[in-house]
Write a protein that holds these residues in place. Sequence first.
Motif, PDB file in Angstrom:
ATOM      1  N   LEU A   7      80.796  58.620  31.386  1.00 13.18           N
ATOM      2  CA  LEU A   7      80.650  60.029  31.017  1.00 13.18           C
ATOM      3  C   LEU A   7      80.191  60.149  29.568  1.00 13.18           C
ATOM      4  O   LEU A   7      79.227  60.855  29.256  1.00 13.18           O
ATOM      5  CB  LEU A   7      81.980  60.773  31.202  1.00 13.18           C
ATOM      6  N   SER A  34      82.640  68.935  26.750  1.00 12.01           N
ATOM      7  CA  SER A  34      83.453  67.842  27.283  1.00 12.01           C
ATOM      8  C   SER A  34      84.912  68.240  27.297  1.00 12.01           C
ATOM      9  O   SER A  34      85.401  68.956  26.413  1.00 12.01           O
ATOM     10  CB  SER A  34      83.271  66.572  26.453  1.00 12.01           C
ATOM     11  N   ILE A  52      80.709  67.356  30.826  1.00 19.35           N
ATOM     12  CA  ILE A  52      81.409  66.149  31.253  1.00 19.35           C
ATOM     13  C   ILE A  52      82.906  66.456  31.273  1.00 19.35           C
ATOM     14  O   ILE A  52      83.493  66.893  30.282  1.00 19.35           O
ATOM     15  CB  ILE A  52      81.084  64.916  30.373  1.00 19.35           C
ATOM     16  N   CYS A 101      76.514  68.249  35.659  1.00 23.62           N
ATOM     17  CA  CYS A 101      77.925  67.951  35.398  1.00 23.62           C
ATOM     18  C   CYS A 101      78.293  66.552  35.904  1.00 23.62           C
ATOM     19  O   CYS A 101      77.910  66.161  37.004  1.00 23.62           O
ATOM     20  CB  CYS A 101      78.807  69.009  36.066  1.00 23.62           C
ATOM     21  N   LEU A 102      79.045  65.816  35.082  1.00 24.33           N
ATOM     22  CA  LEU A 102      79.675  64.556  35.493  1.00 24.33           C
ATOM     23  C   LEU A 102      81.177  64.802  35.495  1.00 24.33           C
ATOM     24  O   LEU A 102      81.750  65.185  34.468  1.00 24.33           O
ATOM     25  CB  LEU A 102      79.316  63.430  34.521  1.00 24.33           C
TER      26      LEU A 102
END
Length: 248
Positions: free
Chosen positions: A106, A137, A173, A205-206
């Motif tokens: 990420l 994040s 993330i 998006c991760l």
Amino acid sequence: NLEQELYGKICSQVIDSHQLLLTLAYALSQLDAYCNFAVIAQKYDYCMPNLTEDMVFDIVGGRHPVVERVLAKSNECFIQNDCKLSMDERIWLITGPNMAGKSTFLRQNALIGILAQIGSFVPAASAQIGIVDKIFSRIGAGDDLGKGQSTFMLEMLETSAILAQATHKSLVILDEVGRGTSTYDGVAIAWSVLEHIHDKIRARCLFATHYHELIAMEEVLPSLTNYTVDLEDDGERTVFLHKIKKGS
């Protein structure tokens, strides 16, 4: 007295030329930064990213610039990973055990995005990146006892801010959202966050998670795909291969 007189003259000259000196200092700092970008790119085999206006985020052989250097000190190789986000596959839901490399994956992609847009080459074999307007994040556990905020409260405040401010051009993330509360509540929160990012924000998006219930979302959200971290298990010991592959 003579020293004081000379010092006064120098101060006057500096004051008279302060704007030119500031401009010179700024120019030198820019040169210093770009020269360092060039040295690092050549020394560590970085590539020139191709920046576009679309939603692509196509990283081939991506590496984490910091972890890679730490491993090199002990003669270990960093395992490269691809990351290919697009309009049709905007969200990667990444499952896998602790220590397998989810968080590193990420972070490395967020760092590659930042490096590309500040004028640096990036640690990858190739990179094509649609311009990112913001990077958000939510990673790691923590609390703020001074403000009376628990880990869960802080997590929810940060997640709420992301959902309120992210646009379809953003890169998000998220690492284990919902873990600060009970399992059923955590799954519900993570599910809702993913649905909102997929349906409303439509951002890249991760999303790393230990909630395996979430892998069923691949059936209901067309732009979400399951990925996992590969490992070998012979019954006696588990070896983390740190390689991201499709599946759950």
